[in-house]
Design an enzyme around this catalytic site. Structure first.
Site, short mmCIF file in Angstrom:
data_model
loop_
_atom_site.label_atom_id
_atom_site.label_comp_id
_atom_site.label_asym_id
_atom_site.label_seq_id
_atom_site.Cartn_x
_atom_site.Cartn_y
_atom_site.Cartn_z
N ARG A 175 40.44 47.22 50.86
CA ARG A 175 41.63 46.37 50.93
C ARG A 175 42.91 47.18 50.69
O ARG A 175 43.87 46.68 50.12
CB ARG A 175 41.54 45.20 49.95
CG ARG A 175 40.31 44.33 50.16
CD ARG A 175 40.31 43.66 51.53
NE ARG A 175 39.08 42.90 51.74
CZ ARG A 175 38.02 43.36 52.41
NH1 ARG A 175 38.05 44.57 52.97
NH2 ARG A 175 36.94 42.63 52.55
N SER A 225 40.17 34.68 50.41
CA SER A 225 39.52 35.27 49.24
C SER A 225 40.59 35.76 48.26
O SER A 225 41.42 36.58 48.61
CB SER A 225 38.62 36.42 49.67
OG SER A 225 37.94 36.97 48.57
N GLU A 295 43.20 40.09 45.36
CA GLU A 295 43.26 40.60 46.71
C GLU A 295 44.46 40.00 47.44
O GLU A 295 45.13 40.65 48.24
CB GLU A 295 41.97 40.27 47.47
CG GLU A 295 41.96 40.65 48.93
CD GLU A 295 40.64 40.31 49.59
OE1 GLU A 295 40.67 39.81 50.73
OE2 GLU A 295 39.58 40.55 48.97
#
Length: 303
Positions: A175, A225, A295
């Site tokens: 990420r 998420s 995230e």
């Protein structure tokens, strides 16, 4: 007579759609977020570059948003200029390469690859983001990541300069990409794919979309998420095991369907979302001695 910055940007860019004091809740997947001073919707890379230069020359803070699918904009909104790239949305193929501009849908890009019989992007079939955000965050799912298929990306720097980076130069991680550290803005990405069997490509995309629909709370607004996966753990399982599914503050609730998601069950604010996030982090740290990192990107000002 002194010309205000609002008048100046409208006069200088008559061909670009511009909104003033615009609620960003109109554009975020969570349906939350305060107002932006100025919102501009460039349709071409040249327009986007011109807006970056305008912001630089006028000392105007600049924030760039794509599909806002993995983003929380705080309730105080954003000062300065917000550039939303969703109208920069072209996709085309050249041989085994798929080109897509920053605001193009990642899902639609996977569909274009399928139509041309190109394999490699199936993992992204249901990821509800834009190309720019996907490269910026190295989006991934079901064992695949953007870094696995990206050939190169064209960006505009905060100084208004155009640059092209190869996959290796982007320093991809989980990420992560170098774009996050340098604030470069994606304009176009090129994906290097392989020729595949169309029936098998469709079958894999349908399979992943079924898994996503059966496991994720797609019926509610959410920011996707919320947390990165901590080493050695599954985030959803930690939250489930802590008994936090269904935990609610205001209109923000830990999804009863997938513990890794926070959904807007009605009237949620960004403040509600952030309060739920902080509560989850505190409980997981206390119960399991695991620090959860977000995230989702959190931007803007508190109200």
């Amino acid at each position: 007579m002194t010309i205000t910055i609002n008048e100046k940007i409208i006069n200088e860019f008559p061909e670009i759609k511009i909104r003033l004091a615009e609620p960003l809740s109109l554009y975020t997947n969570t349906k939350t977020g305060g107002p932006a001073d100025i919102v501009a919707f460039p349709k071409t890379s040249k327009q986007a570059q011109a807006l970056v230069l305008f912001a630089k020359e006028n000392d105007l803070p600049l924030t760039v948003i794509g599909n806002a699918s993995n983003l929380i904009v705080q309730d105080g909104g954003i000062r300065g200029l917000v550039m939303i790239l969703t109208e920069l949305n072209e996709i085309w193929c050249e041989g085994s390469k798929v080109h897509a501009t920053a605001g193009a849908s990642l899902i639609e890009t996977t569909e274009v690859a399928y139509r041309y019989g190109l394999t490699g992007l199936e993992f992204a079939a249901g990821i509800p983001g834009s190309i720019g955000g996907a490269v910026f965050m190295n989006a991934g799912a079901y064992g695949g990541e953007i870094k696995d298929v990206l050939a190169n990306v064209t960006v505009v720097t905060p100084r208004g300069e155009l640059k092209t980076y190869t996959n290796e130069e982007l320093n991809f991680g989980y990420r992560m990409s170098r774009l996050q550290a340098e604030d470069d803005i994606v304009l176009e990405a090129v994906f290097e794919l392989a020729t595949g069997d169309k029936q098998q490509i469709r079958q894999r995309m349908d399979e992943l979309n079924f898994l996503r629909a059966s496991k994720q709370p797609l019926e509610y607004p959410s920011c996707g998420s919320v947390f990165k996966r901590p080493v050695g753990h599954f985030t959803g399982k930690l939250i489930h095991d802590a008994g936090l599914q269904g935990f609610t503050i205001g209109g923000a609730q830990v999804s009863k369907k997938h513990a890794g998601f926070i959904v807007n069950i009605g009237g949620a604010t960004a403040t509600d979302y952030l309060a739920v996030i902080k509560h989850i982090q505190a409980v997981i740290l206390k119960e399991f001695d695991v620090r959860l990192e977000t995230e989702v990107r959190i931007i803007g000002e508190e109200k």
